[in-house]
Design an enzyme around this catalytic site. Structure first.
Site, PDB file in Angstrom:
ATOM      1  N   TRP A  83       0.823  -1.214   0.000  1.00 38.82           N
ATOM      2  CA  TRP A  83       0.000   0.000   0.000  1.00 38.82           C
ATOM      3  C   TRP A  83       0.851   1.256   0.000  1.00 38.82           C
ATOM      4  O   TRP A  83       0.480   2.259  -0.622  1.00 38.82           O
ATOM      5  CB  TRP A  83      -0.969  -0.029   1.185  1.00 38.82           C
ATOM      6  CG  TRP A  83      -1.834  -1.251   1.146  1.00 38.82           C
ATOM      7  CD1 TRP A  83      -1.850  -2.290   2.021  1.00 38.82           C
ATOM      8  CD2 TRP A  83      -2.775  -1.594   0.109  1.00 38.82           C
ATOM      9  NE1 TRP A  83      -2.742  -3.244   1.609  1.00 38.82           N
ATOM     10  CE2 TRP A  83      -3.321  -2.851   0.446  1.00 38.82           C
ATOM     11  CE3 TRP A  83      -3.203  -0.956  -1.058  1.00 38.82           C
ATOM     12  CZ2 TRP A  83      -4.289  -3.487  -0.350  1.00 38.82           C
ATOM     13  CZ3 TRP A  83      -4.157  -1.588  -1.856  1.00 38.82           C
ATOM     14  CH2 TRP A  83      -4.690  -2.836  -1.493  1.00 38.82           C
TER      15      TRP A  83
ATOM     16  N   ASP B  29      -1.221   6.736   6.662  1.00 34.97           N
ATOM     17  CA  ASP B  29      -2.318   5.862   6.277  1.00 34.97           C
ATOM     18  C   ASP B  29      -2.531   4.898   7.442  1.00 34.97           C
ATOM     19  O   ASP B  29      -1.720   4.005   7.681  1.00 34.97           O
ATOM     20  CB  ASP B  29      -1.957   5.114   4.994  1.00 34.97           C
ATOM     21  CG  ASP B  29      -3.015   4.097   4.571  1.00 34.97           C
ATOM     22  OD1 ASP B  29      -4.020   3.937   5.293  1.00 34.97           O
ATOM     23  OD2 ASP B  29      -2.835   3.463   3.512  1.00 34.97           O
TER      24      ASP B  29
ATOM     25  N   LYS C   2     -11.961  -1.851   8.215  1.00 34.02           N
ATOM     26  CA  LYS C   2     -11.171  -2.780   9.016  1.00 34.02           C
ATOM     27  C   LYS C   2     -11.453  -2.583  10.503  1.00 34.02           C
ATOM     28  O   LYS C   2     -11.849  -3.505  11.193  1.00 34.02           O
ATOM     29  CB  LYS C   2      -9.683  -2.606   8.709  1.00 34.02           C
ATOM     30  CG  LYS C   2      -9.353  -2.843   7.222  1.00 34.02           C
ATOM     31  CD  LYS C   2      -7.902  -2.595   6.912  1.00 34.02           C
ATOM     32  CE  LYS C   2      -7.620  -2.636   5.405  1.00 34.02           C
ATOM     33  NZ  LYS C   2      -7.830  -3.962   4.822  1.00 34.02           N
TER      34      LYS C   2
END
Length: 360
Positions: free
Chosen positions: A102, A172, A196
């Site tokens: 990511w 992030d 999540k």
């Protein structure tokens, strides 16, 4: 109904109490005769949901008044572009620490906007660790430093953050937000997809220092401009109303449970159970991440060979476990134990791992 033992990496488990309350209110929210997904985003009912959700998040994470909270769409992947579009200043560069897939994608998108460089990377060891602060090479004139705090694919996590930077720290936090207390003053901007630890997919939380909103140029497309969303209280366009409602319910659940400190204790306990099963297996299970960089959210491991892995995953599914396959890019196994995964489910998984090892 028999519930699955859900260890999916995302979208992930939601608290059963949240699902039960949403089911109760599905057709008639607070007596208004409509479900939340039917409400106008300009209605008093939804504006109250929107504000309550922000206030709950501000309280749980102790977010100072000089930070704005935005509820956006497009997932964390859109933030890979929005961050540099809004924060990367002309004639400057953005610095990225690479710790997995990511962060690689975030860097790639930033390079489409302007100059973005790698400040540190653990790719050389297949992302088994988090670079130390001393390894980060960041120029004083950089517009910001970007990190990914938890790496779902490789199972690594930052356990401390760079301090005293000459430029804003952007993080992030899609897969570990709300799992531990944060010193918000260390960050210029935090973003997190909800699916999540915060709720269902569809809404992305952005927490940004208000001074940084000044960097958002008026020439940016309105939907990609943080300043526009801040001025409109995240209601510039029709927001993901149902996702924000679920986010509110999850935050209420977290508050009732004892807040972020309690969630941190739970995550430490749950992860310790699974890492203990790995470490005591005499090599039958091998953790991917180095011990000092291990994630408390995503426990990644391999078995001795592919046949054993296939058998493990098959027997686990037969026993009611779901989501234990590793990411397609690395294989092996992965157990995602976000806040909503009950302790008893983790205990059952640890017992299954020990039992499978003794039988094989």
């Amino acid at each position: 109904m028999k519930r699955a033992l859900n260890f999916n990496a995302g979208p992930a488990a939601l608290p059963e109490a949240v699902l039960a309350k949403a089911e109760k209110e599905m057709m008639n929210y607070l007596g208004c005769g409509m479900g939340v997904m039917e409400l106008s985003h300009r209605s008093n009912e939804f504006e109250e949901i929107n504000e309550r959700t922000k206030n709950l998040l501000r309280g749980l994470l102790n977010i100072p008044d000089d930070y704005e909270i935005l509820f956006l769409q497009g997932g964390a992947s859109l933030q890979f572009s929005m961050v540099p579009m809004n924060l990367l200043e002309e004639g400057s560069a953005a610095s990225y620490v690479l710790t997995g897939t990511w962060s690689e994608k975030a860097l790639k998108e930033a390079q489409k906007i302007g100059k973005a460089v790698t400040a540190a990377s653990s790719k050389h060891d297949n992302y088994r660790s988090i670079p130390s602060t001393s390894e980060i090479d960041i120029q004083a004139e950089s517009s910001y430093l970007h990190i990914t705090t938890n790496n779902t694919i490789y199972g690594t996590q930052w356990h401390s953050f760079p301090e005293g930077l000459p430029n804003p720290l952007v993080a992030d936090m899609s897969s570990d937000i709300l799992s531990r207390p944060l010193k918000l003053s260390s960050f210029g901007l935090i973003y997190a997809g909800a699916q999540k630890n915060l709720g269902p997919s569809g809404v992305t939380v952005v927490i940004i220092q208000k001074d940084l909103l000044k960097r958002s140029e008026p020439g940016l497309p309105s939907m990609l401009n943080y300043q526009v969303h801040a001025e409109s209280k995240s209601l510039y366009n029709t927001p993901p109303t149902l996702s924000i409602y679920f986010l509110m319910l999850v935050l209420e659940w977290a508050e009732a449970l004892g807040g972020v400190k309690q969630l941190e204790l739970m995550s430490k306990h749950k992860s310790a159970l699974l890492y203990d099963a790995i470490d005591r297996s005499d090599g039958f299970y091998t953790g991917h991440a180095e011990k000092e960089s291990r994630s408390r959210m995503n426990i990644t491991f391999t078995l001795e060979n592919d046949d054993l892995t296939t058998a493990f995953l098959y027997e686990a599914e037969e026993s009611g476990f779901t989501g234990l396959g590793g990411h397609r890019s690395v294989g092996g196994c992965r157990a995602s134990i976000y806040n909503a995964v009950p302790l008893e489910n983790v205990e059952k998984l640890a017992d299954f791992m020990n039992s499978f090892r003794s039988r094989n």
